[in-house]
Design a protein around this motif. Structure first.
Motif, mmCIF file in Angstrom:
data_model
loop_
_atom_site.group_PDB
_atom_site.id
_atom_site.type_symbol
_atom_site.label_atom_id
_atom_site.label_comp_id
_atom_site.label_asym_id
_atom_site.label_seq_id
_atom_site.Cartn_x
_atom_site.Cartn_y
_atom_site.Cartn_z
ATOM 1 N N ARG A 50 0.833 -1.199 0.000
ATOM 2 C CA ARG A 50 0.000 0.000 0.000
ATOM 3 C C ARG A 50 0.867 1.247 0.000
ATOM 4 O O ARG A 50 0.576 2.243 -0.646
ATOM 5 C CB ARG A 50 -0.842 -0.020 1.275
ATOM 6 N N LEU A 63 -5.676 14.354 -0.599
ATOM 7 C CA LEU A 63 -7.133 14.223 -0.407
ATOM 8 C C LEU A 63 -7.526 12.781 -0.082
ATOM 9 O O LEU A 63 -8.632 12.520 0.379
ATOM 10 C CB LEU A 63 -7.890 14.657 -1.663
ATOM 11 N N MET A 64 -6.638 11.820 -0.383
ATOM 12 C CA MET A 64 -6.911 10.417 -0.070
ATOM 13 C C MET A 64 -6.489 10.082 1.357
ATOM 14 O O MET A 64 -6.566 8.935 1.781
ATOM 15 C CB MET A 64 -6.139 9.497 -1.020
ATOM 16 N N GLY A 65 -5.955 11.066 2.068
ATOM 17 C CA GLY A 65 -5.485 10.798 3.420
ATOM 18 C C GLY A 65 -4.040 10.375 3.461
ATOM 19 O O GLY A 65 -3.558 9.886 4.480
ATOM 20 N N ILE A 66 -3.320 10.557 2.358
ATOM 21 C CA ILE A 66 -1.905 10.210 2.331
ATOM 22 C C ILE A 66 -1.101 11.402 2.842
ATOM 23 O O ILE A 66 -1.257 12.511 2.334
ATOM 24 C CB ILE A 66 -1.468 9.851 0.897
ATOM 25 N N VAL A 91 -9.598 14.265 5.662
ATOM 26 C CA VAL A 91 -10.269 13.100 5.062
ATOM 27 C C VAL A 91 -10.698 12.122 6.138
ATOM 28 O O VAL A 91 -11.788 11.552 6.081
ATOM 29 C CB VAL A 91 -9.321 12.315 4.126
ATOM 30 N N LYS A 92 -9.829 11.951 7.125
ATOM 31 C CA LYS A 92 -10.116 10.958 8.154
ATOM 32 C C LYS A 92 -11.346 11.333 8.973
ATOM 33 O O LYS A 92 -11.996 10.472 9.554
ATOM 34 C CB LYS A 92 -8.906 10.798 9.086
ATOM 35 N N MET A 116 -6.447 3.498 -3.207
ATOM 36 C CA MET A 116 -5.921 4.745 -2.661
ATOM 37 C C MET A 116 -7.020 5.511 -1.940
ATOM 38 O O MET A 116 -6.780 6.155 -0.926
ATOM 39 C CB MET A 116 -5.331 5.611 -3.780
ATOM 40 N N TYR A 118 -7.245 4.370 1.464
ATOM 41 C CA TYR A 118 -5.927 4.390 2.126
ATOM 42 C C TYR A 118 -6.040 4.549 3.634
ATOM 43 O O TYR A 118 -5.247 3.983 4.382
ATOM 44 C CB TYR A 118 -5.105 5.541 1.549
ATOM 45 N N ILE A 119 -7.029 5.322 4.094
ATOM 46 C CA ILE A 119 -7.114 5.586 5.528
ATOM 47 C C ILE A 119 -7.763 4.439 6.296
ATOM 48 O O ILE A 119 -7.827 4.472 7.515
ATOM 49 C CB ILE A 119 -7.883 6.902 5.818
ATOM 50 N N HIS A 120 -8.265 3.440 5.579
ATOM 51 C CA HIS A 120 -8.880 2.304 6.261
ATOM 52 C C HIS A 120 -8.018 1.067 6.036
ATOM 53 O O HIS A 120 -7.389 0.934 4.995
ATOM 54 C CB HIS A 120 -10.275 2.039 5.710
ATOM 55 N N ARG A 145 -13.731 6.673 -5.950
ATOM 56 C CA ARG A 145 -12.546 6.775 -5.100
ATOM 57 C C ARG A 145 -12.855 7.595 -3.838
ATOM 58 O O ARG A 145 -12.455 7.228 -2.731
ATOM 59 C CB ARG A 145 -11.432 7.440 -5.907
ATOM 60 N N THR A 183 -13.370 6.433 0.825
ATOM 61 C CA THR A 183 -12.885 6.974 2.099
ATOM 62 C C THR A 183 -13.952 6.858 3.186
ATOM 63 O O THR A 183 -13.695 7.190 4.324
ATOM 64 C CB THR A 183 -12.476 8.455 1.980
#
Lengths: 392, 239
Positions: free
Chosen positions: A254, A271-274, B77-78, B102, B105-107, B151, B155
């Motif tokens: 990942r 914006l994806m939390g990266i 985002v979280k 992607m 990604y936070i999960h 996408r 999230t």
């Protein structure tokens, strides 16, 4: 149709199939393998044809025989140079991919790795443990140590010298990287001359074994010995292991996907939390670690280093990265291999074919940089680079 | 139906350019709210400010009662705010599936929740299921828009910010996308929709704001807005 679709998302959601993962890891390596074979065959054919054409121009030796006798050695040399450039080029290309500037201090990151191997050897020698040290363990520990030191160094440099300038024009950053490069050279020079290492540091190793004779091919009254010395073999094998690891990291995990996402579109990745800053630090860590590992292997192979050994391999690895398509990870590896082959062939055969008029080793550099110029003129996107289009 | 997201006299700048001049909007839970306005009115800037890509110089952005205007985008985002950005901005060299990953990604991946999310996106956009192995950059414009929305949904947002989902799409596709937005809202996600296509936007929204040169000039429920003379003239092309 629907049932098939469900099956797709079902298998996707859990674990993707082993074959996909293997494909993602070994696909790029297969590509390298093709380029190795391709370069060897094409360049081998060229030198043999040249030897046939020029046969008789020299009375002292039979050119064809001379060509064939050194061919296996040249290929081994090509592989070593190729993997060396490939490993360093990865650092350039990864940083370029994410931040779009050339980190000219990367050659020095490599040099620091070489000094780590010298230091490690020296410490062991002073404690008297060097002779009895397990050679395999020596190489593994030295590589890990070099990777850790260089990786950390690369991350710190990014934090101190590049991050504060991230939003400045690219030229400013470029100058900062060149400054870092000079700074590191002289820092290492000061440290090396103040310690028992010295300016010309010796890389001491345990006995790494003797050369391996792979084959003996009879050729008239002489035989072609296909020999690979142990240090070159270690270099090639260790590089392959690390490239496998890198491909796993970048293509399967990942985190690796996050690196690619950041490289493609930084604001959207956030914006994806990266966490973009973390990912940038990670790229420097991976690139630096690979460069450092390459430096250790280089040190073990050549056994004598100085604080300026990083410059030329660094610039050539940059050439390799451009040759493969800068920003493209597989491209960097392929570019390194192709450049290594071209250089080794020029270095070995130029003097043979010109009766020593052009003593080859120096002309190898000319060959390398001519390639850079040719690529920049005719195919600036590189061998594997892709012109990217985004639909609006 | 509590207040979910609120902008209170927000001023955002691009360097010296004063882009948002005291924006105030409120989005309640479960609503579809639309921001309509012409090019350069500040619609995208508003969304970028909410997502944290831009920092407001004055004013507050609150989400679920807490201030978020000092938090970096990857943390916002979280909290449950997802954006499908202007121009889709999918990752062109990642596959459709990797793009969706992607989004998630936070999960943690591989969990039943993750599989549910993926299944939900694939059910909303069957096209994506067919093309999951394809590189994002090879998709058509409409498919890229679906991927961008999908996408964002990965999230698991409580509010979805959509920036011009109709841009550059054929009318049939626009209708399809808007139907899906309605469906997403019906499934419980609040939507803040930015559009130039005021006609379509007002058709699915509960409430709407009209934005001009960085300020709200009109606010009403969607039906009233579409009957408003100024809106009809300026944005619906009705004389």
């Amino acid at each position: 149709m629907t049932a098939q679709g469900e099956a797709v998302s079902g298998s996707l959601g859990t674990r993707r199939s082993i074959t996909t993962i293997l494909g993602q890891i070994f696909g790029p390596l297969l590509q390298i393998f093709y380029f190795v074979i391709g370069s060897a065959v094409i360049l081998g054919a060229i030198v043999i044809i040249l030897a046939l054409l020029l046969r008789g121009t020299r009375d002292d030796i039979d050119l064809l025989q001379g060509t064939l006798i050194i061919l296996p050695q040249v290929i081994v040399d090509s592989l070593v140079r190729g993997f060396l450039y490939a490993m360093i080029a990865l650092g350039y290309t990864m940083v370029y991919g994410v931040l779009e500037f050339i980190n000219f201090a990367h050659g020095e990151i490599f040099m620091v790795g070489a000094f780590v191997s010298a230091g490690f050897g020296l410490v062991l020698a002073n404690s008297g443990a060097l002779e009895t040290f397990n050679p395999f363990a020596f190489v593994v520990i030295a590589v890990l140590l070099g990777a850790a030191v260089s990786g950390t160094l690369a991350v710190s440099i990014e934090r101190v010298a590049y991050r504060p300038m991230r939003n400045s024009p690219r030229l400013v950053l470029l100058i900062s990287t060149i400054g870092m490069s000079l700074l590191l050279q002289d820092l290492v020079r000061i440290i090396a001359t103040m310690t028992p290492l010295g300016f010309n540091a010796r890389v001491q190793t345990p006995n790494l074994g003797s050369a391996l004779t792979l084959a003996q091919i009879p050729l008239g009254e002489r035989t072609i010995n296909v020999i690979i010395d142990s240090r070159s073999l270690i270099f090639i094998l260790a590089s392959i292991v690390m490239l496998i690891f890198l491909n796993y990291l970048v293509n399967v995990t990942r985190m690796g996907k996050a690196i690619r996402a950041v490289a493609q579109d930084m604001p959207t990745a956030s914006l994806m939390g990266i966490n973009v800053n973390n990912i940038i630090a990670l790229t420097f860590l991976i690139g630096g670690a690979l460069g450092g590992a390459a430096g250790v292997l280089f040190g073990i192979r050549v056994q004598a280093i100085n604080p300026y050994v990083g410059f030329l391999p660094g610039v050539k690895a940059f050439t390799a990265a451009v040759l493969g398509g800068i920003g493209n990870i597989t491209g960097a590896m392929v570019g390194g291999i192709v450049l290594g082959f071209l250089e080794a062939f020029v270095a070995s055969y130029l003097s043979l074919f010109t009766a020593g008029q052009f003593a080859g080793a120096n002309y190898a550099d000319i060959a390398a940089f001519s390639i850079l110029i040719i690529i920049l003129i005719f195919k600036p996107e590189g061998l594997l680079g892709e012109a990217t289009t985004q639909k609006v | 139906m509590g207040v979910l997201l609120q902008l209170d006299t927000v001023h955002t700048y691009y360097g010296q350019i004063h882009a948002l001049k005291g924006m105030s909007i409120t989005v309640n839970e479960g609503e579809v709210v639309t921001l309509i306005g012409s090019n350069g009115a500040g619609k995208s800037t508003t969304l970028r400010t909410i997502s944290g890509l831009l920092r407001p110089r004055q004013g507050q952005v609150t989400f679920k009662g807490a201030r978020i205007d000092k938090i970096p985008p990857h943390e916002i985002v979280k909290l449950g705010i997802a954006q499908s950005p202007e121009g889709r901005r999918i990752f062109p060299r990642l596959t459709v599936l990797e793009n969706l990953e992607m989004g998630a990604y936070i999960h943690p991946s591989g969990t039943p929740e993750y599989r549910n999310d993926l299944e939900r996106v694939f059910n909303l956009f069957p096209r994506l299921r067919e093309r999951y192995k394809q590189k994002g950059g090879t998709l058509s414009g409409g498919e890229q828009q679906m991927l961008a929305i999908g996408r964002a949904l990965m999230t698991r947002p409580s509010v979805l910010l959509l920036d011009e989902p109709s841009m550059g799409l054929a009318p049939v596709l626009v209708e399809q996308i808007f139907d899906i937005v309605k469906e997403i809202n019906a499934q419980g996600t609040t939507v803040l929709l930015v559009e130039q296509n005021a006609h379509m936007a007002l058709a699915i929204a509960h409430r709407g704001y009209v934005i001009q040169t960085g300020q709200i000039v009109l606010e009403d429920d969607a039906r009233a807005l579409s009957k408003n003379e100024m809106v009809q003239k300026a944005y619906l092309g009705i004389e």
